[in-house]
Design an enzyme around this catalytic site. Sequence first.
Site, PDB file in Angstrom:
ATOM      1  N   GLY A  15     -16.144  -3.747  -4.718  1.00 22.02           N
ATOM      2  CA  GLY A  15     -15.493  -4.658  -3.764  1.00 22.02           C
ATOM      3  C   GLY A  15     -14.365  -4.004  -2.974  1.00 22.02           C
ATOM      4  CG  ASN A  89      -8.218  -4.998  -5.176  1.00 18.81           C
ATOM      5  OD1 ASN A  89      -8.402  -5.600  -4.118  1.00 18.81           O
ATOM      6  ND2 ASN A  89      -9.211  -4.707  -6.001  1.00 18.81           N
ATOM      7  CE1 TYR A 149      -8.899 -15.761  -6.232  1.00 23.72           C
ATOM      8  CE2 TYR A 149      -8.624 -17.112  -4.263  1.00 23.72           C
ATOM      9  CZ  TYR A 149      -8.834 -15.880  -4.856  1.00 23.72           C
ATOM     10  OH  TYR A 149      -8.968 -14.755  -4.066  1.00 23.72           O
TER      11      TYR A 149
HETATM   12  N1  LIG Z   1     -13.710 -11.507  -1.447  1.00 26.07           N
HETATM   13  C1  LIG Z   1     -12.912 -12.392  -0.871  1.00 26.07           C
HETATM   14  O1  LIG Z   1     -13.351 -13.302  -0.144  1.00 26.07           O
HETATM   15  C2  LIG Z   1     -11.432 -12.292  -1.040  1.00 26.07           C
HETATM   16  C3  LIG Z   1     -10.832 -11.551  -2.047  1.00 26.07           C
HETATM   17  N2  LIG Z   1      -9.474 -11.545  -2.181  1.00 26.07           N
HETATM   18  C4  LIG Z   1      -8.827 -10.810  -3.255  1.00 26.07           C
HETATM   19  O2  LIG Z   1      -9.133  -9.434  -3.139  1.00 26.07           O
HETATM   20  C5  LIG Z   1      -9.121  -8.813  -4.427  1.00 26.07           C
HETATM   21  C6  LIG Z   1     -10.408  -8.039  -4.639  1.00 26.07           C
HETATM   22  O3  LIG Z   1     -11.472  -8.967  -4.705  1.00 26.07           O
HETATM   23  P1  LIG Z   1     -12.987  -8.607  -4.332  1.00 26.07           P
HETATM   24  O4  LIG Z   1     -13.127  -7.170  -4.108  1.00 26.07           O
HETATM   25  O5  LIG Z   1     -13.408  -9.543  -3.289  1.00 26.07           O
HETATM   26  O6  LIG Z   1     -13.707  -9.059  -5.672  1.00 26.07           O
HETATM   27  P2  LIG Z   1     -14.749  -8.326  -6.613  1.00 26.07           P
HETATM   28  O7  LIG Z   1     -15.160  -9.347  -7.599  1.00 26.07           O
HETATM   29  O8  LIG Z   1     -15.807  -7.646  -5.806  1.00 26.07           O
HETATM   30  O9  LIG Z   1     -13.882  -7.179  -7.299  1.00 26.07           O
HETATM   31  C7  LIG Z   1     -12.846  -7.461  -8.191  1.00 26.07           C
HETATM   32  C8  LIG Z   1     -12.696  -6.292  -9.141  1.00 26.07           C
HETATM   33  O10 LIG Z   1     -11.639  -6.627 -10.048  1.00 26.07           O
HETATM   34  C9  LIG Z   1     -12.059  -6.289 -11.357  1.00 26.07           C
HETATM   35  N3  LIG Z   1     -11.359  -7.073 -12.355  1.00 26.07           N
HETATM   36  C10 LIG Z   1     -11.559  -8.371 -12.690  1.00 26.07           C
HETATM   37  N4  LIG Z   1     -10.779  -8.713 -13.705  1.00 26.07           N
HETATM   38  C11 LIG Z   1     -10.028  -7.635 -14.017  1.00 26.07           C
HETATM   39  C12 LIG Z   1      -9.038  -7.362 -14.988  1.00 26.07           C
HETATM   40  N5  LIG Z   1      -8.665  -8.270 -15.879  1.00 26.07           N
HETATM   41  N6  LIG Z   1      -8.478  -6.123 -14.999  1.00 26.07           N
HETATM   42  C13 LIG Z   1      -8.872  -5.177 -14.122  1.00 26.07           C
HETATM   43  N7  LIG Z   1      -9.843  -5.369 -13.220  1.00 26.07           N
HETATM   44  C14 LIG Z   1     -10.406  -6.579 -13.151  1.00 26.07           C
HETATM   45  C15 LIG Z   1     -13.563  -6.562 -11.363  1.00 26.07           C
HETATM   46  O11 LIG Z   1     -14.221  -5.924 -12.433  1.00 26.07           O
HETATM   47  C16 LIG Z   1     -13.938  -6.052  -9.989  1.00 26.07           C
HETATM   48  O12 LIG Z   1     -14.267  -4.689 -10.012  1.00 26.07           O
HETATM   49  C17 LIG Z   1      -8.903  -9.953  -5.422  1.00 26.07           C
HETATM   50  O13 LIG Z   1      -7.548 -10.016  -5.790  1.00 26.07           O
HETATM   51  C18 LIG Z   1      -9.279 -11.192  -4.632  1.00 26.07           C
HETATM   52  O14 LIG Z   1      -8.656 -12.344  -5.111  1.00 26.07           O
HETATM   53  C19 LIG Z   1      -8.663 -12.219  -1.310  1.00 26.07           C
HETATM   54  C20 LIG Z   1      -9.198 -12.950  -0.314  1.00 26.07           C
HETATM   55  C21 LIG Z   1     -10.601 -13.030  -0.073  1.00 26.07           C
HETATM   56  C1  LIG Z   2     -11.263 -19.422  -2.588  1.00 27.85           C
HETATM   57  C2  LIG Z   2     -11.845 -18.498  -3.569  1.00 27.85           C
HETATM   58  C3  LIG Z   2     -12.942 -17.717  -3.115  1.00 27.85           C
HETATM   59  C4  LIG Z   2     -12.918 -16.492  -2.574  1.00 27.85           C
HETATM   60  C5  LIG Z   2     -11.816 -15.592  -2.453  1.00 27.85           C
HETATM   61  C6  LIG Z   2     -10.780 -15.955  -1.470  1.00 27.85           C
HETATM   62  O1  LIG Z   2      -9.635 -15.725  -1.753  1.00 27.85           O
HETATM   63  C7  LIG Z   2     -11.146 -16.542  -0.205  1.00 27.85           C
HETATM   64  C8  LIG Z   2     -10.341 -17.384   0.489  1.00 27.85           C
HETATM   65  C9  LIG Z   2     -10.666 -17.777   1.825  1.00 27.85           C
HETATM   66  C10 LIG Z   2     -10.218 -18.832   2.529  1.00 27.85           C
HETATM   67  C11 LIG Z   2      -9.725 -20.042   2.009  1.00 27.85           C
HETATM   68  C12 LIG Z   2      -9.241 -20.961   2.851  1.00 27.85           C
HETATM   69  C13 LIG Z   2      -9.097 -22.309   2.512  1.00 27.85           C
HETATM   70  C14 LIG Z   2      -8.621 -23.245   3.327  1.00 27.85           C
HETATM   71  C15 LIG Z   2      -8.930 -24.690   3.197  1.00 27.85           C
HETATM   72  O2  LIG Z   2      -8.862 -25.164   1.921  1.00 27.85           O
HETATM   73  C16 LIG Z   2      -8.281 -25.634   4.177  1.00 27.85           C
HETATM   74  O3  LIG Z   2      -7.328 -26.371   3.561  1.00 27.85           O
HETATM   75  C17 LIG Z   2      -7.738 -24.991   5.404  1.00 27.85           C
HETATM   76  C18 LIG Z   2      -7.070 -26.039   6.236  1.00 27.85           C
HETATM   77  C19 LIG Z   2      -6.699 -25.850   7.471  1.00 27.85           C
HETATM   78  C20 LIG Z   2      -6.979 -24.613   8.215  1.00 27.85           C
HETATM   79  C21 LIG Z   2      -6.375 -24.675   9.555  1.00 27.85           C
HETATM   80  C22 LIG Z   2      -7.345 -24.116  10.526  1.00 27.85           C
HETATM   81  O4  LIG Z   2      -8.389 -24.717  10.682  1.00 27.85           O
HETATM   82  O5  LIG Z   2      -7.043 -23.072  11.120  1.00 27.85           O
END
Ligand SMILES: NC(=O)C1=CN([C@@H]2O[C@H](COP(=O)(O)OP(=O)(O)OC[C@H]3O[C@@H](n4cnc5c(N)ncnc54)[C@H](O)[C@@H]3O)[C@@H](O)[C@H]2O)C=CC1
Ligand SMILES: CC/C=C\CC(=O)/C=C/C=C\C=C\C=C\[C@@H](O)[C@@H](O)C/C=C\CCC(=O)O
Length: 251
Positions: A15, A89, A149
Amino acid sequence: MFSGRVAVVTGSAQGLGKVFSGVLLERGSKVCISDVNQSELEKTYKEFKSKYAENVISQQCDVTDSEQLKEVFRKTKDTYGQLDLVVNNAGIVNEKNWQQCIDVNLNGTIRGTMLGMEYMRKDKGGKGGLILNMSSLAGIFPVNYTPAYAASKHGVIGYTRSWSMHPDVVNNGVRLVCLCPAFVDTDMIKMDDDSKFVGTDLAQQVIEKFGIMSTDHIIPVFVNAIEDEENNGSVISITLKGANKIPLPMP
Ligand SMILES: NC(=O)C1=CN([C@@H]2O[C@H](COP(=O)(O)OP(=O)(O)OC[C@H]3O[C@@H](n4cnc5c(N)ncnc54)[C@H](O)[C@@H]3O)[C@@H](O)[C@H]2O)C=CC1
Ligand SMILES: CC/C=C\CC(=O)/C=C/C=C\C=C\C=C\[C@@H](O)[C@@H](O)C/C=C\CCC(=O)O
């Protein structure tokens, strides 16, 4: 800016953590990759080792285990003699096991931040550096299908901003920044496990609204946070529309 710098990246077997580590290595940095997932970490290590040789080391680490995380920092300093960048991360989405969600995302980030400050503060023998904490858009907005989360990621922002305003940290050359992406195309957003969300249908609606970014979309913001040495305390949202600094809310 990147060449010769030394970084620790948690959750870097796959990731975004893997992508960030690759970006750093490609630009000449030295990186300790670490992850709780030993087999995936081994694969990523072999892939990076064949390209970047002695510039990469790896250490299995669960960020909920303070001793394991301390070992990552010890090994990095012992191997490369310095530390310049910490990317907290590692993260999970798990509303059923919300305690684990908080422990990995928030407490793990706190552990990594404290170690980063310990190793990089000038008054503690470091040269200063950057702590980059992964929050999320879920750290800015309420998210009805992932309350724990969202709480963990709101916590990451509050924690990061608070330290970034501490004079002992600022005056000792450590800056802190938070990245807050919307949905990124990684395993995290796969609907493969009903313990992740409280309402997969709700999650799907929001994903449709925001769309899904490729990991490449995050790279320029990551690079800019490292390069811009004036940037301390920023909380940066990243959506398909672009990146924006989120202003401090005023009461
Ligand atoms: N993918 C998305 O949509 C988004 C991700 N993020 C954040 O970005 C960061 C990376 O997430 P991704 O790459 O998307 O997810 P992912 O699931 O692809 O990678 C996460 C990595 O963290 C590792 N991990 C999980 N638990 C762990 C622990 N206890 N200790 C050490 N490593 C651990 C996993 O084994 C994995 O390799 C996270 O903090 C996530 O919350 C933030 C916003 C959006
Ligand atoms: C959420 C867990 C899953 C994946 C990882 C991650 O962190 C992804 C997050 C991505 C976006 C989340 C946004 C959520 C927003 C909503 O719940 C709304 O409450 C947003 C409301 C207004 C937005 C205003 C606008 O439309 O610009």
